[in-house]
Scaffold this motif. Sequence first.
Motif, mmCIF file in Angstrom:
data_model
loop_
_atom_site.group_PDB
_atom_site.id
_atom_site.type_symbol
_atom_site.label_atom_id
_atom_site.label_comp_id
_atom_site.label_asym_id
_atom_site.label_seq_id
_atom_site.Cartn_x
_atom_site.Cartn_y
_atom_site.Cartn_z
ATOM 1 N N UNK A 145 0.859 -1.185 0.000
ATOM 2 C CA UNK A 145 0.000 0.000 0.000
ATOM 3 C C UNK A 145 0.890 1.228 0.000
ATOM 4 N N UNK A 146 0.744 2.077 -1.015
ATOM 5 C CA UNK A 146 1.545 3.291 -1.136
ATOM 6 C C UNK A 146 0.623 4.492 -1.231
ATOM 7 N N UNK A 147 0.989 5.552 -0.532
ATOM 8 C CA UNK A 147 0.240 6.810 -0.578
ATOM 9 C C UNK A 147 1.042 7.810 -1.419
ATOM 10 N N UNK A 148 0.346 8.549 -2.273
ATOM 11 C CA UNK A 148 0.990 9.556 -3.131
ATOM 12 C C UNK A 148 0.322 10.900 -2.884
ATOM 13 N N UNK A 149 1.099 11.894 -2.446
ATOM 14 C CA UNK A 149 0.557 13.245 -2.303
ATOM 15 C C UNK A 149 0.679 13.976 -3.637
ATOM 16 N N UNK A 156 2.798 13.617 -9.908
ATOM 17 C CA UNK A 156 1.957 12.668 -9.190
ATOM 18 C C UNK A 156 1.054 11.852 -10.095
ATOM 19 N N UNK A 157 0.529 12.472 -11.163
ATOM 20 C CA UNK A 157 -0.357 11.749 -12.076
ATOM 21 C C UNK A 157 0.362 10.613 -12.778
ATOM 22 N N UNK A 158 1.673 10.728 -12.938
ATOM 23 C CA UNK A 158 2.464 9.654 -13.529
ATOM 24 C C UNK A 158 2.922 8.663 -12.467
ATOM 25 N N UNK A 159 3.222 9.155 -11.266
ATOM 26 C CA UNK A 159 3.612 8.267 -10.165
ATOM 27 C C UNK A 159 2.524 7.238 -9.901
ATOM 28 N N UNK A 160 1.270 7.681 -9.813
ATOM 29 C CA UNK A 160 0.212 6.734 -9.452
ATOM 30 C C UNK A 160 0.070 5.636 -10.509
ATOM 31 N N UNK A 161 0.264 6.009 -11.780
ATOM 32 C CA UNK A 161 0.135 5.007 -12.836
ATOM 33 C C UNK A 161 1.304 4.020 -12.815
ATOM 34 N N UNK A 162 2.519 4.535 -12.660
ATOM 35 C CA UNK A 162 3.683 3.644 -12.618
ATOM 36 C C UNK A 162 3.651 2.763 -11.368
ATOM 37 N N UNK A 163 3.150 3.308 -10.263
ATOM 38 C CA UNK A 163 3.039 2.507 -9.043
ATOM 39 C C UNK A 163 2.052 1.363 -9.232
ATOM 40 N N UNK A 164 0.981 1.609 -9.960
ATOM 41 C CA UNK A 164 0.004 0.547 -10.215
ATOM 42 C C UNK A 164 0.636 -0.610 -10.986
ATOM 43 N N UNK A 165 1.573 -0.306 -11.881
ATOM 44 C CA UNK A 165 2.198 -1.370 -12.684
ATOM 45 C C UNK A 165 3.082 -2.285 -11.851
ATOM 46 N N UNK A 166 3.417 -1.874 -10.630
ATOM 47 C CA UNK A 166 4.190 -2.755 -9.751
ATOM 48 C C UNK A 166 3.284 -3.754 -9.026
ATOM 49 N N UNK A 167 1.982 -3.557 -9.135
ATOM 50 C CA UNK A 167 1.045 -4.398 -8.400
ATOM 51 C C UNK A 167 0.653 -3.834 -7.049
ATOM 52 N N UNK A 168 1.118 -2.621 -6.755
ATOM 53 C CA UNK A 168 0.801 -2.004 -5.462
ATOM 54 C C UNK A 168 -0.638 -1.479 -5.448
ATOM 55 N N UNK A 169 -1.153 -1.316 -4.243
ATOM 56 C CA UNK A 169 -2.428 -0.628 -4.019
ATOM 57 C C UNK A 169 -2.086 0.837 -3.774
ATOM 58 N N UNK A 170 -2.665 1.736 -4.586
ATOM 59 C CA UNK A 170 -2.258 3.136 -4.557
ATOM 60 C C UNK A 170 -3.384 4.002 -3.995
#
Length: 306
Positions: A145-149, A156-170
Amino acid sequence: MPQAVRFSEYGGIDVLRVEDVPRPAPGPGQVLVEVKAAGINPGEAAIREGVLAEKWPATFPSGQGSDLAGVVAELGEGVQEIVVGDEVIGFSHNRASHAEFVLVEAENLVPRPTGVEWETGGALFIAGTTAYAAVRSVNLREGDIVVVSGAAGGVGSLVVQLAKYTGAIVIGLASEANHAWLTEQDVIPVAYGDGVEERIRTAADGEIDAFIDTYGDGYVELALRLGVHTDRIDTIIDYAAAKKYGVKVEGSAVAANATVLGELVSLAAKGLLEVPIARVYPLAEVHAAYRDLEQRHTRGKIVLRP
């Protein structure tokens, strides 16, 4: 004569000028690109204001801008595998892309694929490589589980998408106006402001593994209160908090190369990475573009079109 953004002293937006300049001539290994789109970034404003003068001093008169997309207009000696007329996406380390023509090292360019709009390509380098480095820095694994401010901002709009590709819950912190977009990205939206800590805990419903701060303003301290270990907190903006608490500050410099840019362009071409474009301004309206940037409430990137 071609035009370019220049400033001759540190200061606010009013020091920026759009001036006639000689057409640059490429040297060995360089390419002259006719710019079709160039993103603007908060770091450029900080450099212009003199905030980063000790680390990155300006030489006056200074140009501005790193991100770019355009058409190859001229080749320098020794350049191979690029021809005049090629459509390219790239970057300059010489603060020069906010202009009609810019000199770029050939190694800093990648082809523009069909389907990647000029604005998308011209906005991708700084925000994209910063997001790439930030996601890698917190070592996300499937199920984390990762939180993005600042989850709907340029980075941030790119961080959330790239984080999703790792399988994380964003979990994405953003204004309610951006919650629908975050939900479309399979991100759990949470409103910032009073009570945000409790809202995050409710949304997570469990241990929070990582925190990526793209906004500053106390989010490092919030991450620590949420129990996130310092080696899984990354801020791209709050250097004072990073120094105080020992959290990471990995940004674009860690991933600032054409290989990473090429990976991001490929994702965009396949429809796997959306680069939200908030607004596009003509080069002559650079003042308005940076005033817009200062509001810190846009979804995605602001772009100049020479």
